[in-house]
Design an enzyme around this catalytic site. Structure first.
Site, PDB file in Angstrom:
ATOM      1  N   HIS A 280      -2.512  11.029   0.919  1.00 35.08           N
ATOM      2  CA  HIS A 280      -1.953  10.800   2.249  1.00 35.08           C
ATOM      3  C   HIS A 280      -1.256  12.098   2.664  1.00 35.08           C
ATOM      4  O   HIS A 280      -0.063  12.132   2.883  1.00 35.08           O
ATOM      5  CB  HIS A 280      -1.013   9.596   2.233  1.00 35.08           C
TER       6      HIS A 280
ATOM      7  N   ARG B 298       0.866  -1.184   0.000  1.00 31.95           N
ATOM      8  CA  ARG B 298       0.000   0.000   0.000  1.00 31.95           C
ATOM      9  C   ARG B 298       0.899   1.229   0.000  1.00 31.95           C
ATOM     10  O   ARG B 298       1.723   1.394   0.914  1.00 31.95           O
ATOM     11  CB  ARG B 298      -0.891  -0.020   1.250  1.00 31.95           C
TER      12      ARG B 298
ATOM     13  N   ASN C 137      -7.010   1.949  10.241  1.00 30.28           N
ATOM     14  CA  ASN C 137      -5.668   2.056  10.815  1.00 30.28           C
ATOM     15  C   ASN C 137      -5.813   2.052  12.324  1.00 30.28           C
ATOM     16  O   ASN C 137      -6.585   2.838  12.877  1.00 30.28           O
ATOM     17  CB  ASN C 137      -4.994   3.367  10.380  1.00 30.28           C
TER      18      ASN C 137
ATOM     19  N   GLU D  49      -3.232  -0.187   8.310  1.00 27.07           N
ATOM     20  CA  GLU D  49      -2.004   0.183   9.043  1.00 27.07           C
ATOM     21  C   GLU D  49      -2.107  -0.365  10.460  1.00 27.07           C
ATOM     22  O   GLU D  49      -3.155  -0.250  11.105  1.00 27.07           O
ATOM     23  CB  GLU D  49      -1.844   1.705   9.192  1.00 27.07           C
TER      24      GLU D  49
ATOM     25  N   GLU E  71      -6.851   8.546   6.504  1.00 30.09           N
ATOM     26  CA  GLU E  71      -7.062   9.217   7.789  1.00 30.09           C
ATOM     27  C   GLU E  71      -7.491  10.678   7.640  1.00 30.09           C
ATOM     28  O   GLU E  71      -6.775  11.594   8.086  1.00 30.09           O
ATOM     29  CB  GLU E  71      -5.792   9.138   8.650  1.00 30.09           C
TER      30      GLU E  71
ATOM     31  N   TYR F 137      -3.633   1.751  16.130  1.00 28.02           N
ATOM     32  CA  TYR F 137      -2.372   1.688  16.882  1.00 28.02           C
ATOM     33  C   TYR F 137      -2.602   1.443  18.373  1.00 28.02           C
ATOM     34  O   TYR F 137      -1.908   0.657  18.998  1.00 28.02           O
ATOM     35  CB  TYR F 137      -1.558   2.977  16.675  1.00 28.02           C
TER      36      TYR F 137
HETATM   37  O1  IFM Z   1       3.090   7.560  10.045  1.00 23.78           O
HETATM   38  C1  IFM Z   1       1.723   7.600  10.253  1.00 23.78           C
HETATM   39  C2  IFM Z   1       0.976   7.431   8.944  1.00 23.78           C
HETATM   40  O2  IFM Z   1       1.337   8.384   8.008  1.00 23.78           O
HETATM   41  C3  IFM Z   1      -0.514   7.560   9.175  1.00 23.78           C
HETATM   42  N1  IFM Z   1      -0.941   6.688  10.237  1.00 23.78           N
HETATM   43  C4  IFM Z   1      -0.205   6.690  11.463  1.00 23.78           C
HETATM   44  C5  IFM Z   1       1.270   6.522  11.193  1.00 23.78           C
HETATM   45  C6  IFM Z   1       2.063   6.504  12.516  1.00 23.78           C
HETATM   46  O3  IFM Z   1       1.858   7.694  13.205  1.00 23.78           O
END
Ligand code: IFM
Length: 479
Positions: A128, A84, A303, A381, A173, A305
């Site tokens: 992006h 991606r 995405n 992500e 995002e 985290y």
């Molecule tokens: O690096 C970023 C990415 O560009 C978008 N999502 C989160 C990642 C980590 O912060």
């Protein structure tokens, strides 16, 4: 999990599950002033003193633009099923609309061809965050014209790459573009105005709609089209009604103001009411917008985290007894506007970003979204920043990243067992890169990049991921 899917005593994934890694143009390409690429809002933002740690810029980044062949071979060596990446709008349509830069398109043509020759599925993100400055000069995402220009640019990219690319992501995002960029001032273009963030938010969704329409009309059924959202697993700090209400507001801002318009053709009423109180009389929504924004999609990218724990601001300190700290209202005016504070679990394991490691957040989010939206999901992500370094033998032993990835893949698999139609997973990131306002200080890659020389070194996590991909599943014991 069925017996057939279990591997050894590990965790198997269904046949055809897409194993990928992700990057984004400004974070890896470099070659900022070459072959006709114009400036983006990030080039400009990086040059404003104090915006980016150490004054870092994406001028050279990982030099991926010049090291394309080497990076393609790296991907093939990892056994990636998919890659991606994002297209830099200023490389392809330097003034944002109008003139097309053939040299810019040629780079992406070579990238896509190189992927296909190696059996890697290209997944294109159209935006992006690197908006051409010419459009920012006309108002950027505050202007509806930017959304129209995005449709035109999408048509150009689809016309060039549509024969070779099947999977398209309109925006990455958009929450960050609108809220970090226009309300909190920490991302380009660095504004701090809630009303602007609202306008940007809506125009980004209108841009998404323009891109969907362009892709459908250029490519018809050949194109699978989706959007990537950084949705949140938002948890109230307690069952106190004030904390529950604060978490609901933050959930509204992170999740429902995207999911509702995209999949139900309306903005959530509580959010409309709250946001109208910030900027009475702001009118950016036009007749027909929500219908266009809710045009059917083929998939949703998520995405993820870290989950977030939220309390009412006045209850933030009371939460210490529950093992939570951090009474800072969510990023200044944003937190104040939502009347919410973000808390942290005392003693929680964290990545180098300071983000809590809690894979149950991914499972929770996938299960919730899987129930709410009618399309397959991809984790587009997921990954961890770690304090990576090459040891004297030259190896990068990033065992914490392996644990992070392993535990999140297990969480994803649990969500699938609970019925979620998850079709693939993309590690963030293929290689260390420019982490926005934090410059090069945070390393997320499976591949270590030595910035002064550009040299790449596979981390231990890269070898681990290659094995996971090869066996289509995780080994029995974590790590
Ligand atoms: O690096 C970023 C990415 O560009 C978008 N999502 C989160 C990642 C980590 O912060």
């Amino acid at each position: 999990m069925s017996d057939a899917q279990a591997i050894d005593d590990g965790v198997g994934f269904p046949e055809g599950f897409l194993w990928g890694a992700a990057t984004a143009s400004y974070q890896v390409e470099g070659a900022a002033g070459e072959d006709g690429r114009s400036e983006s809002i990030w080039d400009r933002f990086c040059r404003e003193p104090g915006r980016v740690l150490h004054g870092d810029t994406g001028d050279v980044a990982c030099d991926h633009y010049h090291r394309l062949e080497e990076d393609l071979d790296l991907m093939a060596g990892l056994g990636l099923g998919a890659y991606r990446f994002s297209v830099a709008w200023p490389r392809v349509v330097p003034e944002g609309r109008g003139r097309v830069n053939a040299a810019g398109l040629d780079f992406y043509r070579r990238l896509v061809s190189g992927l296909r020759e190696r059996g890697i599925v290209p997944v294109v993100t159209l935006y992006h965050w690197d908006l051409p400055v010419a459009l920012d000069d006309e108002g950027g995402w505050l202007s509806r014209g930017t959304a129209d220009a995005f449709g035109e640019y999408t048509r150009v990219v689809a016309g060039e790459l549509g024969d070779a690319v099947g999977k398209w992501i309109t925006l990455n995002e958009p929450w960050c573009s609108a809220w970090l960029g226009y309300a909190m001032g920490v991302h380009a273009p660095g504004h701090e105005d809630l009303g602007e963030a609202l306008a940007a938010h809506h125009h980004l969704l209108v841009a998404h709609a323009s891109a969907v329409s362009a892709l459908r009309s250029e490519l018809g059924e050949r194109a699978e089209v989706g959007i990537t959202l950084n949705l949140g697993a938002i948890r109230p700090a307690s069952d106190h009604p004030d904390d529950v209400a604060a978490a609901r507001r933050v959930d509204g801002n992170h999740n429902r103001i995207f999911l509702d318009p995209l999949f139900a053709g309306r903005y959530p009423e509580d959010m409309v009411e709250l946001m109208a109180s910030w900027r009475p009389g702001l009118t950016v929504v036009r007749d027909g917008d929500l219908e266009a924004i809710s045009a059917p999609l083929d998939f949703l990218g998520i995405n993820f985290y870290s989950p977030a724990t939220v309390s009412a601001p006045e209850r933030a300190t009371a939460s210490v007894d529950a093992g939570l700290i951090g009474s800072t209202p969510e990023a200044g005016s944003f937190g104040a506007a939502h009347r919410a504070a973000t808390l942290s679990r005392i003693g929680a394991k964290r990545t180098a970003m300071g983000w809590e490691v809690d894979p149950s957040g991914l499972e929770e989010l996938l299960v919730r979204v899987g129930r709410e939206v009618p399309v397959p999901l991809y984790v587009t992500e997921n990954g961890a920043a770690c304090e990576d370094y090459r040891d004297p033998s030259g190896a990068v032993r990033d065992t914490e990243r392996i644990e992070y990835l392993d535990s999140h893949l297990r969480a994803a698999r649990r969500a699938m067992d609970a019925g979620v139609d998850l079709r693939g997973y993309f590690a963030w990131s293929l290689m260390d890169n420019f982490e926005w306002a934090l410059g090069y200080s945070k390393r997320f890659g499976l591949v270590f990049v030595d910035y002064p020389t550009g040299e790449r070194t596979l981390k231990q996590s890269a070898a681990w991921y290659r094995e996971v991909i090869g066996r289509n599943g995780l080994p029995g014991a974590a790590g």
